[in-house]
Motif scaffolding. Structure first.
Motif, mmCIF file in Angstrom:
data_model
loop_
_atom_site.group_PDB
_atom_site.id
_atom_site.type_symbol
_atom_site.label_atom_id
_atom_site.label_comp_id
_atom_site.label_asym_id
_atom_site.label_seq_id
_atom_site.Cartn_x
_atom_site.Cartn_y
_atom_site.Cartn_z
ATOM 1 N N ARG A 7 3.132 7.256 -9.159
ATOM 2 C CA ARG A 7 1.987 6.163 -8.862
ATOM 3 C C ARG A 7 2.074 5.252 -7.489
ATOM 4 N NH1 ARG A 7 -3.531 6.100 -10.752
ATOM 5 N NH2 ARG A 7 -2.373 4.318 -11.888
ATOM 6 N N ASP A 8 2.472 4.417 -9.138
ATOM 7 C CA ASP A 8 2.939 3.069 -9.919
ATOM 8 C C ASP A 8 4.313 2.704 -8.612
ATOM 9 O OD1 ASP A 8 0.554 2.502 -11.068
ATOM 10 O OD2 ASP A 8 1.796 2.613 -13.251
ATOM 11 N N ILE A 9 5.313 4.122 -8.950
ATOM 12 C CA ILE A 9 6.352 3.741 -7.736
ATOM 13 C C ILE A 9 5.838 3.201 -6.134
ATOM 14 C CG2 ILE A 9 8.618 4.656 -7.708
ATOM 15 C CD1 ILE A 9 8.603 5.502 -10.653
ATOM 16 N N ILE A 10 5.368 4.220 -6.426
ATOM 17 C CA ILE A 10 4.616 4.788 -5.024
ATOM 18 C C ILE A 10 4.268 2.980 -4.821
ATOM 19 C CG2 ILE A 10 3.778 5.591 -2.828
ATOM 20 C CD1 ILE A 10 3.858 8.351 -4.531
ATOM 21 N N VAL A 11 3.669 2.949 -5.418
ATOM 22 C CA VAL A 11 2.156 1.634 -4.806
ATOM 23 C C VAL A 11 3.785 0.691 -4.700
ATOM 24 C CG1 VAL A 11 1.070 -0.686 -5.343
ATOM 25 C CG2 VAL A 11 0.609 2.410 -5.363
ATOM 26 N N GLU A 12 4.931 0.388 -5.824
ATOM 27 C CA GLU A 12 5.747 -1.210 -5.460
ATOM 28 C C GLU A 12 6.224 -0.597 -4.207
ATOM 29 O OE1 GLU A 12 8.774 -1.873 -8.811
ATOM 30 O OE2 GLU A 12 7.382 -1.862 -9.761
ATOM 31 N N THR A 13 6.355 0.408 -4.490
ATOM 32 C CA THR A 13 7.613 1.288 -2.765
ATOM 33 C C THR A 13 7.094 0.635 -1.624
ATOM 34 O OG1 THR A 13 9.067 2.330 -4.781
ATOM 35 C CG2 THR A 13 9.707 1.580 -2.339
ATOM 36 N N LEU A 14 5.900 0.758 -1.701
ATOM 37 C CA LEU A 14 5.370 0.751 -0.260
ATOM 38 C C LEU A 14 4.488 0.145 0.196
ATOM 39 C CD1 LEU A 14 5.021 4.477 -0.173
ATOM 40 C CD2 LEU A 14 6.798 3.254 1.306
ATOM 41 N N GLY A 15 3.499 -0.826 -0.778
ATOM 42 C CA GLY A 15 2.704 -1.984 -0.633
ATOM 43 C C GLY A 15 2.024 -1.387 -0.036
ATOM 44 N N CYS A 16 1.154 0.161 -1.094
ATOM 45 C CA CYS A 16 -0.151 0.563 -0.927
ATOM 46 C C CYS A 16 -1.271 0.156 -1.850
ATOM 47 C CB CYS A 16 -0.204 1.965 -0.503
ATOM 48 S SG CYS A 16 0.775 2.916 -1.447
ATOM 49 N N GLU A 17 -2.369 0.751 -1.040
ATOM 50 C CA GLU A 17 -3.123 0.338 -2.689
ATOM 51 C C GLU A 17 -3.212 2.065 -3.939
ATOM 52 O OE1 GLU A 17 -4.870 -2.365 -3.835
ATOM 53 O OE2 GLU A 17 -4.205 -3.108 -1.678
ATOM 54 N N PRO A 18 -3.221 1.660 -5.094
ATOM 55 C CA PRO A 18 -2.947 2.998 -5.591
ATOM 56 C C PRO A 18 -4.096 3.463 -5.251
ATOM 57 C CG PRO A 18 -3.133 0.576 -6.644
ATOM 58 C CD PRO A 18 -3.417 0.350 -5.471
ATOM 59 N N GLU A 19 -5.281 3.546 -4.812
ATOM 60 C CA GLU A 19 -6.134 4.757 -4.781
ATOM 61 C C GLU A 19 -6.112 4.973 -3.636
ATOM 62 O OE1 GLU A 19 -7.558 0.463 -3.577
ATOM 63 O OE2 GLU A 19 -7.289 1.228 -5.483
ATOM 64 N N GLN A 20 -5.262 4.591 -2.640
ATOM 65 C CA GLN A 20 -4.351 5.146 -1.426
ATOM 66 C C GLN A 20 -3.673 6.566 -1.764
ATOM 67 O OE1 GLN A 20 -3.150 2.204 0.539
ATOM 68 N NE2 GLN A 20 -3.392 2.485 2.269
ATOM 69 N N VAL A 21 -2.815 6.330 -3.003
ATOM 70 C CA VAL A 21 -1.936 7.633 -3.672
ATOM 71 C C VAL A 21 -2.455 8.859 -4.200
ATOM 72 C CG1 VAL A 21 0.201 7.829 -4.987
ATOM 73 C CG2 VAL A 21 -0.342 5.593 -3.489
ATOM 74 N N THR A 22 -2.665 9.939 -3.668
ATOM 75 C CA THR A 22 -3.512 10.776 -4.061
ATOM 76 C C THR A 22 -2.319 12.068 -3.356
ATOM 77 O OG1 THR A 22 -4.610 11.872 -1.913
ATOM 78 C CG2 THR A 22 -5.809 10.439 -3.441
ATOM 79 N N MET A 23 -3.087 13.090 -4.062
ATOM 80 C CA MET A 23 -2.093 14.561 -4.133
ATOM 81 C C MET A 23 -1.756 15.133 -2.855
ATOM 82 S SD MET A 23 0.461 14.777 -6.770
ATOM 83 C CE MET A 23 0.589 16.317 -7.759
ATOM 84 N N GLU A 24 -2.121 14.884 -2.031
ATOM 85 C CA GLU A 24 -3.200 15.624 -0.388
ATOM 86 C C GLU A 24 -1.954 13.945 -0.011
ATOM 87 O OE1 GLU A 24 -5.564 14.605 -2.607
ATOM 88 O OE2 GLU A 24 -5.187 16.857 -3.497
ATOM 89 N N ALA A 25 -1.989 12.655 0.056
ATOM 90 C CA ALA A 25 -1.262 11.429 1.071
ATOM 91 C C ALA A 25 -0.470 11.786 1.354
ATOM 92 C CB ALA A 25 -1.994 10.230 -0.455
ATOM 93 N N THR A 26 -0.051 11.869 3.115
ATOM 94 C CA THR A 26 1.080 11.693 3.860
ATOM 95 C C THR A 26 1.992 10.338 3.469
ATOM 96 O OG1 THR A 26 0.573 11.118 5.116
ATOM 97 C CG2 THR A 26 0.005 13.348 4.865
ATOM 98 N N LEU A 27 3.533 10.543 3.078
ATOM 99 C CA LEU A 27 3.684 8.773 3.361
ATOM 100 C C LEU A 27 3.839 8.686 4.199
ATOM 101 C CD1 LEU A 27 7.484 10.931 1.498
ATOM 102 C CD2 LEU A 27 4.461 9.241 -0.163
ATOM 103 N N THR A 28 3.816 8.839 5.718
ATOM 104 C CA THR A 28 4.151 8.011 6.782
ATOM 105 C C THR A 28 2.495 7.868 7.404
ATOM 106 O OG1 THR A 28 4.413 10.516 8.168
ATOM 107 C CG2 THR A 28 6.249 9.126 7.425
#
Length: 76
Positions: A7-28
């Motif tokens: 999650r931390d890598i995704i947040v840092e790379t995509l600039g999204c909020e941590p609470e947006q990153v769930t197992m069901e969340a689509t990248l695009t």
């Protein structure tokens, strides 16, 4: 890889909020990744995990859950 680290890598790379990153969340759709951000994310995950993600497999990684399953099945 633990979910929190991924999650931390995704947040840092995509600039999204941590609470947006769930197992069901689509990248695009949910996290706003475009093709360049997706490539950057793959590179960051490869570096953090020591796992090579084949280009052919990247197209199948549509959700955070897909990435987690892939990394867990290919870890060294």
């Amino acid at each position: 890889m633990e979910f929190e680290k991924m999650r931390d890598i995704i947040v840092e790379t995509l600039g999204c909020e941590p609470e947006q990153v769930t197992m069901e969340a689509t990248l695009t759709d949910d996290l706003g990744a475009d093709s360049l951000a997706s490539v950057e994310l793959v590179m960051a995950l490869e570096e953090a995990c020591g796992v090579h993600i084949d280009d052919a497999d990247v197209a199948n990684l549509k959700t955070v859950g897909d990435i987690s399953a892939y990394l867990n099945s290919h870890k060294a």
